[in-house]
Design an enzyme around this catalytic site. Structure first.
Site, short mmCIF file in Angstrom:
data_model
loop_
_atom_site.label_atom_id
_atom_site.label_comp_id
_atom_site.label_asym_id
_atom_site.label_seq_id
_atom_site.Cartn_x
_atom_site.Cartn_y
_atom_site.Cartn_z
CE1 TYR A 141 0.92 1.15 4.23
CE2 TYR A 141 0.88 -1.27 4.45
CZ TYR A 141 0.26 -0.38 5.54
OH TYR A 141 1.96 -0.57 6.15
NE ARG A 142 4.81 2.06 4.62
CZ ARG A 142 5.37 0.75 6.30
NH1 ARG A 142 7.03 0.04 5.08
NH2 ARG A 142 5.44 1.22 6.69
#
EC number: 3.1.15.-
Length: 206
Positions: A141-142
């Site tokens: 998700y980063r």
């Protein structure tokens, strides 16, 4: 286009959870709800950016109606690069491109491990979430967004900022390699090196 293997002059890239997946798209505009993806490419590097492997590069077929909605800048830029002609000639859909890219990346990194790397990468991620949602979930998700360093360098070290000149090719694979080169530039000229650890000392916990 087909995937391009690592050059014979460098070691092969080994599958590792710290490998980085770099991605770039060209789109018909900036709004993922109304615009579409017309080109996508990926490159995988090791964590120190020393080894790179190019993945497939896809022109994504879109209708003439979709292409006609592009503004003048996009029509001029993508017409000049030849991308519009490649899009018209392509038979590849977003789903087909996503499946092949995911299969390629799985050779080098496990799902959910690599951040999505690139320049202004959240814009690419918005389009991917809209048009390639399963592929978007392959990534952590980063994000690793080189434009963050660009904006900090522009404000804190403007002389260094001016030292990296972009070519603005606006083709997906060329833009990826430029993003990697830009991050290398900031690492060398802008980022503060980590302090060396004296013999017998342990590095602090992350």
């Amino acid at each position: 286009m087909t995937d391009t293997a690592a050059s014979a002059s460098q070691p092969a890239l080994v599958r590792n959870e710290l490998n980085l997946v770099w991605l770039d798209m060209e789109m018909t505009g900036l709004d993922p709800d109304n615009d579409r993806i017309i080109e996508i490419a990926v490159v995988v590097t090791n964590s120190t950016l020393d080894i790179a492997v190019e993945g497939p590069v896809f022109a994504i077929h879109q209708s003439d109606e979709t292409l006609a909605k592009m503004d003048d800048w996009n029509k001029s830029t993508h017409g000049r690069s030849g991308l519009i002609d490649r899009v018209r000639a392509s038979t590849v859909t977003e789903a087909e491109a996503a499946a092949q890219l995911q299969a390629f990346l799985a050779q080098y990194v496990s799902p959910g491990k690599s951040p999505m790397c690139g320049n202004s990468i959240c814009q690419d991620r918005r389009f991917m979430a809209r048009w390639m949602p399963e592929f978007e979930r392959f990534f952590h998700y980063r994000n690793l967004d080189v434009s963050t360093l660009k904006e900090l360098c522009r404000r804190w070290q403007p002389a260094i900022y001016k030292g990296f000149q972009k070519r603005a090719m606006h083709t997906a694979l060329a833009d990826i390699h430029e993003s990697i080169d830009e991050l290398k530039y900031y690492r060398e000229h802008f980022l503060i090196p980590a302090a060396s650890v004296s013999a017998g000392e342990s590095a602090p916990a992350a």
